[in-house]
Scaffold this active site. Structure first.
Site, short mmCIF file in Angstrom:
data_model
loop_
_atom_site.label_atom_id
_atom_site.label_comp_id
_atom_site.label_asym_id
_atom_site.label_seq_id
_atom_site.Cartn_x
_atom_site.Cartn_y
_atom_site.Cartn_z
N LYS A 63 0.86 -1.19 0.00
CA LYS A 63 0.00 0.00 0.00
C LYS A 63 0.89 1.23 0.00
CE LYS A 63 -4.50 0.83 -0.02
NZ LYS A 63 -5.51 0.06 -0.75
N ASP A 83 -6.98 4.59 -4.93
CA ASP A 83 -7.61 4.46 -3.63
C ASP A 83 -8.27 5.81 -3.39
OD1 ASP A 83 -7.61 4.38 -0.43
OD2 ASP A 83 -7.33 2.33 -1.12
#
Length: 443
Positions: free
Chosen positions: A125, A165
């Site tokens: 991430k 995201d």
């Protein structure tokens, strides 16, 4: 002290300033306890210590110039957590709340989520505390280019493949892709969520929301019902929330709420998803503008979605948005199922309350895995230099989500915890990653 307890103790001591990461680690380790303690090989090979510690954490500054010539500096992150199953895979988030704790919790969750898809992808991430809201197109472009100037050195189609995201839409992905291509002289599928004109996949935009509903509906069917005729409350009004609402209503559910950071709407007749798409995806406006399209709807400032009577709650906004008092309100109002569209949207005590009150609960790492599953399909299409139709991708997505539920359901039953889908998801994801780590030796 047990192996699990010792690892948890060390996590809390070493990462005391990272509450989101501690929360994610605690939730996973506590629920896989039954699997870990049943086989001493996990301790022998130090699997948990290696799972908890990322392969690497990359932190860097991102200087950029605004339209007035003023220089700003933000912080960029990429945590490459575990690649036992395949190249690192996970989104980049641009939001003021982004810090190392948030990125680590998201990356840690991503390991298990990606494992559950059955596809060959590891967990990672990244992101930045940069906020695209209120910035001009040129300012966002300059930031994205400078963000990629540092990060590109650690990325590649067989190394680490980021995606979008919160705050990272097709626009931001396009800017990052263009800069990566310029820096590397390579036209490769190093990032997913791309535009359809340069390697993107049909159904990627819809995938997380559609996948959530496919899995929730499968969970309901396993318990003798389905989504048809059910009243659903949805939080958020971004990509995940929009397509969650759309698919829920296609399958006969009625979505009555959506929200953003300012407030929320209630539409007793069922939310007009096309209106929300116009407001959020085209005009980039606020959810309060929904009343221009549906004057009979109600708009309320602040929070309140979880106080609305519903059959199914679908948190699709952000982490820790559904707390213990919200859980109590939902149960009191007759809610029978919760499906997490956002990453870790429910606090630990809220999850425990749902479980104690026999609410069917689909955790994020399983329920919102449709996005990364379709990203992996985009990687496959890029590698093969072809593209699949919307129907082909959607059919594959539905099959993956049905299989994820099957696997977590079976994993829960295997350890004597039938119906505990939180435990089932963590155990099923853990088994696959742990076996791969052991097979590859201590690396």
């Amino acid at each position: 002290m047990s192996y699990i307890d010792n690892v948890l103790k060390n996590v809390k001591e070493l990462h005391a300033a990272q509450p989101e990461f501690i929360q994610a680690a605690t939730e996973v380790l506590d629920t896989i306890r039954v699997a870990v303690e049943a086989d001493s090989k996990y301790e022998k090979y130090g699997v948990l210590e290696r799972l908890i510690e990322p392969d690497r954490q990359i932190i860097f500054r991102v200087p950029w110039v605004d339209d007035k010539g003023q220089v700003h500096v933000n912080r960029g992150y990429r945590v490459q957590y575990n690649n036992a199953l395949g190249p690192y895979k996970g989104g980049n988030r641009f939001h003021p709340s982004v810090n190392l704790s948030v990125v680590k919790f998201l990356g840690f969750e991503q390991i298990f989520k990606n494992s559950l898809t059955g596809l060959p992808i590891g967990g990672a991430k990244g992101g930045s505390d940069f906020d695209p809201k209120g910035k001009s197109e040129q300012e966002v472009m300059r930031f994205c280019h400078n963000f990629m100037n540092e990060l590109y050195k650690y990325l590649g189609q067989d190394i680490d493949v980021p995606a979008g995201d919160i705050g990272v839409t097709a626009r931001e992905i396009g800017f990052m892709y263009g800069q990566f291509k310029k820096l590397t002289d390579s036209y490769e599928g190093f990032i997913t969520g791309k535009g359809l004109t340069y390697g993107g996949s049909l159904a990627r935009k819809e995938a997380t929301g559609f996948g959530l509903i496919y899995l929730v509906n499968e969970m309901l069917k396993a318990n003798g019902t389905n989504i048809d005729g059910k009243v659903c409350t949805v939080s958020g009004s971004g990509n995940v929330a929009i397509y969650t609402a759309q698919k829920a209503q296609e399958l006969g559910g009625k979505v009555v709420t959506m929200s953003d950071s300012n407030g929320w709407i209630y539409d007793e007749a069922g939310v007009d998803v096309d209106a929300v798409i116009q407001i959020k995806e085209i005009e980039r406006g606020r959810i309060s503008e929904y009343l221009k399209y549906r004057p009979n709807a109600k708009y309320t400032e602040g929070k309140g979605v979880w106080g609305v009577k519903c059959d199914i709650a679908l948190p699709c906004a952000t982490q820790n948005e559904l707390l213990i008092d919200d859980a109590k309100a939902l149960v009191a109002n007759g809610c029978t199922a919760v499906g997490e569209g956002a990453n870790m949207p429910s606090s630990l005590d809220a999850v425990e309350y749902f479980m104690a009150n026999k609410v069917l609960f689909a955790p994020a790492k399983a329920a919102n895995a449709g996005g990364v599953a379709t990203s992996a399909m985009e990687m496959s299409q890029n590698s093969m230099r072809l593209s699949w139709t919307f129907e082909e991708v959607d059919q594959k997505l539905q099959g993956i989500m049905v299989n994820i539920f099957k696997n977590l359901d079976e994993a829960a039953k295997k350890v004597g915890a039938e119906g505990n889908y939180v435990l089932g998801a963590n155990v099923a994801g853990f088994y696959k990653v742990a076996e791969a780590m052991i097979a590859q030796g201590v690396v």
